[in-house]
Design an enzyme around this catalytic site. Structure first.
Site, mmCIF file in Angstrom:
data_model
loop_
_atom_site.group_PDB
_atom_site.id
_atom_site.type_symbol
_atom_site.label_atom_id
_atom_site.label_comp_id
_atom_site.label_asym_id
_atom_site.label_seq_id
_atom_site.Cartn_x
_atom_site.Cartn_y
_atom_site.Cartn_z
ATOM 1 N N GLY A 1 -4.065 -5.549 -3.482
ATOM 2 C CA GLY A 1 -3.522 -4.684 -2.448
ATOM 3 C C GLY A 1 -2.011 -4.559 -2.517
ATOM 4 O O GLY A 1 -1.332 -5.195 -3.331
ATOM 5 N N HIS A 2 -1.477 -3.747 -1.612
ATOM 6 C CA HIS A 2 -0.040 -3.464 -1.648
ATOM 7 C C HIS A 2 0.785 -4.704 -1.333
ATOM 8 O O HIS A 2 0.408 -5.550 -0.540
ATOM 9 C CB HIS A 2 0.325 -2.301 -0.709
ATOM 10 N N ASN A 3 1.916 -4.796 -2.024
ATOM 11 C CA ASN A 3 2.885 -5.882 -1.852
ATOM 12 C C ASN A 3 2.387 -7.247 -2.308
ATOM 13 O O ASN A 3 3.035 -8.262 -2.037
ATOM 14 C CB ASN A 3 3.372 -5.979 -0.406
ATOM 15 N N GLN B 1 3.470 4.988 1.565
ATOM 16 C CA GLN B 1 3.717 3.825 0.718
ATOM 17 C C GLN B 1 4.889 4.152 -0.205
ATOM 18 O O GLN B 1 4.757 4.916 -1.159
ATOM 19 C CB GLN B 1 2.461 3.477 -0.065
#
Length: 364
Positions: free
Chosen positions: A266-268, A225
């Site tokens: 969560g990511h993004n 990441q």
């Protein structure tokens, strides 16, 4: 609420309103011409406030408590003030008339909170560890067992409670407050006046894995990441909430966003300005949420979705597709007595079959 200030420090009602942040609010005091304005030591509800406290009326459900309140002053709307002026049974306390009584109460609560917790002098506790190249601006307080890693920066007037970790290259803007045990991984950027409660973790790896048969049947290979987390100005994040770093680009939280406890982003994920989420919301990766949205407690949003501006999601709703039009959306199956719920659930499982039979009957 208990009385907060000792009598010596308690301001008169007019002095309190003059010294609090009432910017953008119109208010006036109504009291008997021969009355001495009371000194105010704290804030309480209509039912609990005593003769040295101010209270407020914002919900008509509590109108009945007004006649019996012992408060020294009450914040009311202009309409309520007019009704009280014509009511011989109205309490004799002073009235603070404001079109937005709940907001004025919030501003006064901020004033009392600051007054009861005087600002400590700038200091770095001897048990803190600060990298030589970290940038610590003026008027910063760093508590015991904090770690500030290489290249990190702490903005003017910010406070780090005990046990906070500021990762490599991360930055805090001015006047931020981090309560005990907040963790920022590397490359987390936070704007001005943020409040982060205990247990917040920003910048942990997003949940990114690729199927990797070279490691065995059904095995997963980790996707590094490489992004970070960006938090805007005036954001508040509740206890034990976590926000993952982006896979390639940053996870982005806009100005004025308010997040309750135990939320997972969560990511993004991207969240627009002034959106608010209640406790236990989960938002899967790469979902985009617009500005001025509200998301009720325990709602779940699938990944790679878009919610437009001014979308309001009821608590417990599962969102699995885009919502582009403003409005309130609810997807909660109502509770019932268990046996009735089981019978209704059985019918739901047959809806498609019943629909086909109904269409056949309509064509007959």
């Amino acid at each position: 609420m208990p009385i907060l200030l000792d009598p010596v420090r308690a301001p008169a009602l007019d002095a309190l309103l003059a010294s609090a942040n009432t910017q953008g609010l119109d208010w006036r005091i109504e009291a008997a011409a021969d009355a001495t304005l009371p000194r105010i030591r704290g804030i309480g509800t209509l039912a609990s406030a005593g003769p040295e406290e101010i209270s407020f009326l914002t919900n008509p459900r509590y109108q009945s408590q007004l006649a019996g309140t012992r408060a020294a002053a009450v914040i009311v709307t202009p309409d309520a003030a007019q009704a009280l002026a014509n009511d011989p049974s109205a309490p004799a306390c002073a009235r603070v008339v404001c079109p937005h009584p709940y907001l004025l109460y919030a501003r006064l609560a901020q004033w009392f909170d600051a007054a009861r917790r005087p600002r400590l002098p700038a200091s770095v506790h001897p048990l803190a560890v600060v990298a030589p190249d970290a940038v610590i601006e003026d008027d910063v307080r760093i508590g015991p067992h904090c770690v500030v890693e290489a290249g990190a920066s702490i903005g003017r007037g910010s406070t780090l409670g005990p046990g906070c970790v500021i990762g490599e290259g991360s930055s805090l803007g001015p006047d931020c407050l981090l309560h005990a045990r907040v963790t920022l991984y590397a490359n987390v950027r936070i704007g001005a006046r943020a409040i982060l409660h205990s247990g917040v973790v920003l910048g942990a790896d997003g949940f990114g894995f690729a199927p990797d048969p070279t490691l065995g049947q059904g095995a997963w290979g980790k996707i590094a990441q490489l992004g970070g987390v960006r938090i805007g100005d005036d954001v508040e994040i509740g206890a034990n909430t976590t926000i993952d770093r982006g896979a390639l680009e940053d996870t982005d939280i806009g100005d004025g966003v308010k997040l309750d406890n135990q939320i997972m982003l969560g990511h993004n994920v991207r969240v627009g300005a002034h959106t608010a989420m209640a406790a236990c919301v989960g938002v899967a990766g790469s979902t985009v949420i617009g500005s001025r949205c509200t998301i009720g407690g325990a709602a779940m949003l699938s990944g790679h979705l878009t919610l437009g501006d001014d979308v309001h999601i009821s608590g417990g709703t599962a969102v699995t597709s885009n919502i582009l039009q403003p409005g309130r959306y609810t997807g909660v199956y109502p509770y019932a007595e268990h046996g009735e719920w089981q019978r209704n659930a059985a019918v739901l499982q047959q809806l498609s079959q019943l629909r086909r039979r109904l269409r056949a009957l309509e064509k007959a």
